[in-house]
Each structure stands twice: as structure tokens, then as C-alpha cells.
Design an enzyme around this catalytic site. Structure first.
Site, mmCIF file in Angstrom:
data_model
loop_
_atom_site.group_PDB
_atom_site.id
_atom_site.type_symbol
_atom_site.label_atom_id
_atom_site.label_comp_id
_atom_site.label_asym_id
_atom_site.label_seq_id
_atom_site.Cartn_x
_atom_site.Cartn_y
_atom_site.Cartn_z
ATOM 1 N N SER A 203 0.755 -1.113 -0.078
ATOM 2 C CA SER A 203 0.003 0.037 0.005
ATOM 3 C C SER A 203 1.000 1.372 -0.019
ATOM 4 C CB SER A 203 -1.011 -0.123 1.392
ATOM 5 O OG SER A 203 -0.354 0.034 2.494
ATOM 6 N N HIS A 231 -5.386 -4.294 -0.832
ATOM 7 C CA HIS A 231 -5.050 -3.367 -1.950
ATOM 8 C C HIS A 231 -5.227 -4.153 -3.341
ATOM 9 C CE1 HIS A 231 -4.684 0.196 0.648
ATOM 10 N NE2 HIS A 231 -4.099 -0.503 1.454
ATOM 11 N N LYS A 262 -12.426 -1.037 1.736
ATOM 12 C CA LYS A 262 -11.702 -0.197 0.700
ATOM 13 C C LYS A 262 -12.617 -0.208 -0.768
ATOM 14 C CE LYS A 262 -7.161 -0.322 2.746
ATOM 15 N NZ LYS A 262 -7.634 -0.760 3.947
#
Length: 416
Positions: A203, A231, A262
Site C-alpha cells: 500500500s 489493496h 476499501k
């Protein structure tokens, strides 16, 4: 020493408590002043709107383009995702007021776990309040003093903390260095289980783990592979299933941890997915699972709908890839150094902590919301502004961001 002891005993309990508090305040203020002096102070900007490509920020008039959220697919404020959360709230209530094994499991939790396992093509899945909890709960429950875990040196803090909690033998290999990993695997052959642990996408740097090579080495030396996909889930790979899909090793990765906070709705929540016996063991032994309240129904409902939208249509994944390439190529052409390759995390490398903070502040004045990252979030001397591309950014949004970077970069001497 005797005088000091007598002085303490002559004070009343209330005065001694005040003295201890004053001492604490002095220590804390000194540490905070060191952070300010180093230029690494982290301020929190207050957003007064829903998350999205354009937001409102307290104290600033007009809309601000947001280029630092993990809202990769733009689903945080998607109307169907919001409606699913509202429906779950009405049907299942605000929360369970309990842990899962006592009276905190609802049908909505079980359905999402089954959907996540199906999405990742794994046997089973288990929900946590966050992926930080999932990482904190995995290694201690799975590994014993007979085992070994081999971890990339730049793994996320939650992986590092989770590994610290377990009693397995710990090996750290240099970032993305397969020769060093192989050397550590050879050294770890004496242990019962060997688990290679890596982020799928890192990340802070926007680079991707070489999973083909990791899985090849794991097979050669009889190791298991764990990947944190926070991610990557939702947008890497042809259908957004992550780095294992992107690199063609879905059948070789043993365990995946990821997040609902996310790309999959952006609220909160995390999960582990993998072999059914492992998931069953986590339900029995994983401390963050056993001692944390269940994820709220509204969060589960939002994530479930986000997953439905992704599985129904993956064109949004290709859209984001094109926008990522546009930003990276334009910034590099302007003279900036962008870390990573082909990932929507696009760190603009600046080196100096104070420079990254000042440039981020000036970017906000130009209507662009970005944040400077410095020590201890990243190593000293590696300060950067981390830009994150979302599928709901327009090409015009991206071009405006690049133009602002060029203007601010020249103002601060980061560009000629």
C-alpha cells in the site's frame, strides 16, 4: 532517594495522582513536540460530505477532488450499496451487542461469508470487524513453536503485529527478493509448517508481490502461501479477484485475508478465506473473532451489495486500469518519480517529510485532496504523497490533478 520517598508519602493520594498526571503530560508533550519538529505531524482534515471523487472539506468552500481514498471502485456512495445498508439496518437492527459465538451471528453474516468464499474460489470464509483483526487473529491460531513464518520486510503493520503475537519461528526476507526468500526457506526446512506471508499489493509503494515466483518456491520447499489482498480485492485481475487472479496462481495461494473497507463498499470489516478446517479453527481460537462484536448488519449489507455489483459486471475494473495508466504516464512525463507499476496507488516520491506535507497543503488550496506520508508510516528519507485513482474519477479529474502537481511542484522546487 530517601527524601524523595518521604516526599511522596507525605502527599495526599489526590496530590500524588495529580503529580503522576503532570509527569505524564510532560513526557507526552515532549514526544509530540519531537514529532512536530521533525515535520511528520499528521493532521486530520474533516470531510463534511459522503466519500466520492468530489468531496466537501470543513473550512474550504467549493468541491474538492479526492485523490487519497481507498474507494477504488467508487462504491462507497453507490445508491444501491447505500440502499442495501439501509435495508439491512431495518431488517436486522443496528448491531448484535455480542460476539459471534454467543448471540452475534445472523443469516446476513453467513450469506456474506459464503459469497466471499465463492468470489475467491475458496472453501470457506470468516468475517472480522476489520482486516487488521483478521491479520491479528490468523497467525497465533494457526502457527505453533514447531512452525515458521517467512514475511516480506515491507508487509503491512497488521501482518507484522499478527506475526509478533504467534510463537512460530520468524524469518524476514528482503522486499520482493526471491533469492533471499529461497535462502530463508532453505533455513526453515527444519520446522513443521512453513508459511510465506506477503501483501499482494503493497500500500505504501504501489508494487505487486511476484506471486508466481513465491508460489514456485513455496511448492519447491513445501511451504504454504498467505496473501493480504486489501489493496487488490475488487480491482486487480480480469474480474477483480486480486493478485492471485492477476498472476494466475489462484489454485496455489492457501490463505487470503482482505477487507470490506476499501473497494467493497468502503465501510469496515475484514475476512479470512481458505481451507474449511482452517476457518473452523479460527472460529474456535482466533481471539479478535472470539472477543469482538459482530460486524454491524448495515456494513454487511453494503459489502454484500458491492460484491454483487462487482460479480455482475467487471467493466469498472478495466476503466480504473486505463485511468491509472493515464495518471502515471502524465506525472512521469512531467518529471515526477512514481513508485510501483500499474497499480492505482501512485506514490509521488519526494524524500523530504516537510516538503511532502507542504505540497499536500498547497494541493488542497488548488482543490485537490492528497496527503503526505512520512516516518513512521514510511521509512525516513522516503516521504511521499500517495495518490490513489478511483474508477469514478473522470479523465478531466486526473488531468486537473496532474496540472496542480506540476504547479505546486515548481513552486516548491520539486520540479525544474
Amino acid at each position: 532517594m530517601w527524601v524523595s520517598s518521604v516526599w511522596r508519602t507525605t502527599l495526599s493520594p489526590g496530590r500524588r495522582a495529580q503529580s503522576a498526571l503532570a509527569q505524564l503530560r510532560g513526557i507526552l508533550e515532549g514526544e509530540l513536540e519531537e514529532i512536530r519538529g521533525a515535520g511528520t505531524w499528521k493532521s486530520e482534515r474533516v470531510i463534511t460530505s459522503p466519500q466520492g471523487p468530489s468531496i466537501r472539506v470543513d473550512g474550504i468552500s467549493g468541491g474538492i477532488l479526492n485523490f487519497c481514498a481507498n474507494n477504488y471502485l467508487g462504491l462507497s456512495s453507490h445508491p444501491e450499496v447505500i440502499q442495501a445498508g439501509v435495508q439491512a439496518l431495518g431488517e436486522f437492527g443496528a448491531g448484535l451487542s455480542s460476539t459471534r459465538f454467543i448471540c452475534g451471528t445472523q443469516s446476513i453474516h453467513k450469506k456474506l461469508e459464503a459469497k466471499l468464499a465463492l468470489f475467491h474460489r475458496r472453501e470457506d470464509a470468516i468475517l472480522y470487524p476489520s482486516c487488521f483483526d483478521a491479520n491479528a487473529g490468523l497467525f497465533e491460531a494457526l502457527l505453533t513453536p514447531e512452525d515458521a513464518v517467512l514475511s516480506d520486510e515491507l508487509n503491512h503493520a497488521s501482518i507484522i503485529d499478527g506475526i509478533r503475537l504467534c510463537k512460530a519461528h520468524k524469518y524476514r526476507y528482503r522486499h520482493l527478493d526471491m533469492a533471499d526468500l529461497e535462502a530463508k526457506l532453505k533455513e526453515a526446512q527444519k520446522h513443521r509448517l512453513r508459511l510465506v506471508a506477503t501483501d499482494g499489493a503493497f500500500s505504501m509503494d504501489g508494487d505487486i508481490a511476484p506471486l508466481r515466483e513465491i508460489c514456485r518456491l513455496a511448492a519447491q520447499y513445501g511451504a504454504l502461501v498467505f496473501v493480504d489482498e486489501c489493496h487488490a480485492t475488487g480491482f486487480l485481475g480480469p474480474t477483480g479477484r486480486g493478485t492471485d487472479e492477476l498472476l494466475g496462481v489462484m489454485d496455489q495461494v492457501t490463505i487470503i485475508n482482505s477487507t470490506l473497507g476499501k473497494a467493497l463498499g468502503g465501510a469496515s470489516g475484514g475476512y479470512t478465506t481458505g481451507p474449511e478446517p482452517l476457518i473452523s479453527l479460527l472460529r474456535q481460537r482466533s481471539r479478535p473473532y472470539l472477543f469482538s462484536n459482530s460486524p454491524p448488519p448495515a456494513v454487511v449489507g453494503c459489502a454484500s451489495k458491492a460484491l454483487d455489483l462487482l460479480m455482475e459486471n467487471s467493466t469498472i475494473v478495466q476503466s480504473m486500469a486505463a485511468k491509472t495508466r493515464r495518471f502515471r504516464s502524465k506525472m512521469e512525463a512531467a518529471g515526477f518519480t512514481i513508485s510501483g507499476v500499474d497499480h492505482p496507488i501512485c506514490p509521488v516520491m519526494l524524500g523530504d517529510a516537510r516538503l511532502s506535507s507542504q505540497m499536500a497543503d498547497d494541493m488542497l488550496k488548488k482543490g485537490i485532496f492528497v496527503i503526505g506520508f512520512s516516518y513512521p508510516v514510511v521509512p525516513k528519507g522516503k516521504a511521499r504523497i500517495r495518490v490513489q485513482i478511483s474508477a469514478v474519477h473522470s479523465e478531466e479529474d486526473i488531468d486537473r490533478c496532474v496540472e496542480a502537481f506540476v504547479e505546486v511542484g515548481r513552486l516548491h522546487g520539486a520540479l525544474p
